[in-house]
Design an enzyme around this catalytic site. Sequence first.
Site, PDB file in Angstrom:
ATOM      1  CG  HIS A 142       1.957 -14.787  19.620  1.00  0.00           C
ATOM      2  ND1 HIS A 142       2.070 -13.644  18.858  1.00  0.00           N
ATOM      3  CD2 HIS A 142       0.629 -14.946  19.871  1.00  0.00           C
ATOM      4  CE1 HIS A 142       0.850 -13.146  18.654  1.00  0.00           C
ATOM      5  NE2 HIS A 142      -0.040 -13.920  19.265  1.00  0.00           N
ATOM      6  CD  GLU A 143      -1.282 -17.866  21.483  1.00  0.00           C
ATOM      7  OE1 GLU A 143      -2.083 -17.334  22.270  1.00  0.00           O
ATOM      8  OE2 GLU A 143      -1.307 -17.664  20.256  1.00  0.00           O
ATOM      9  CG  HIS A 146      -1.731 -12.750  23.665  1.00  0.00           C
ATOM     10  ND1 HIS A 146      -1.952 -11.457  23.251  1.00  0.00           N
ATOM     11  CD2 HIS A 146      -1.716 -13.504  22.537  1.00  0.00           C
ATOM     12  CE1 HIS A 146      -2.053 -11.427  21.921  1.00  0.00           C
ATOM     13  NE2 HIS A 146      -1.906 -12.657  21.460  1.00  0.00           N
ATOM     14  CD  GLU A 200      -2.861 -11.229  18.134  1.00  0.00           C
ATOM     15  OE1 GLU A 200      -1.936 -11.977  17.761  1.00  0.00           O
ATOM     16  OE2 GLU A 200      -3.607 -11.508  19.080  1.00  0.00           O
TER      17      GLU A 200
HETATM   18 ZN   LIG Z   1      -2.106 -13.519  19.537  1.00  0.00          ZN
END
Ligand SMILES: [Zn+2]
Length: 267
Positions: A142-143, A146, A200
């Site tokens: 997830h990170e 980004h 997100e």
């Molecule tokens: Zn996030």
Amino acid sequence: MKLKKLFVYIFILVFLSACAYQSSTAGGSIGVERKQLMLLSSAQMNSESAKIYSQVINDANKKNVLNADKIQLSKLRTIATRLIEQTKVFRADAPSWRWEVNLINSKELNAWCMPGGKIVFYSGIINNLQLNDDEIAAIMGHEMAHALREHSRERSSQSMITNTTIQIASTLLGFGQAATSLASQAANIAITLPNSRANEEEADRMGVELSARAGYDPRAAITLWEKMKRASQGAPPEFLSTHPSHDSRIADLNEHVNKVMHLYKKS
Ligand SMILES: [Zn+2]
């Protein structure tokens, strides 16, 4: 004079909006296709991040809280290596970025990845939530997403546009200082809030694909958020938060985990 200034602002805004939309990544199997407004260069963002990152790492080192648990650190770096190899699905250049992974001893339930691939995990999130490897991969994926999608660069670009728009409005309508600051807040809510929620969602979706391709069970993203939900009882309601509520996030993850299960089974 005022009119000339106004034309300059409008010109900048039209020029920027017309030429600066692009997509930072390929869509992958989960199909992240949204066009992004990008005004600053990646190089600019990455060099700023590298500076901040080395400050954070030096600071942690001085306080003796850097990479204290060697077993946990090596686990993190192994997971990172496997995920980084899969970033090529979204960006051909990403596997050769100068990725870094460090572990900071702290109670914080947090982990992040700065532009250009600079990662920090806090021991608190691993220990308090008792994360297994699949769940660590879910957070890391997830990170990383980004950073791959360059969300920070996009957010900076949006605030540049917001500021230019406010300048136009102030010049045009002769707003005073207070009104300008109100307009600024409104623009922030209108532009930043929904979009960072979109960010997100993209990071969640790309994260499960990275995990699945790297051989980590993508369903761990769901158990992870269930743990986060339990750990953050009393969080603000969805409308006020820049993050999706835990429940809507888990529902979206469920849908996208199903789309990448075949990749996991193949890996
Ligand atoms: Zn996030």
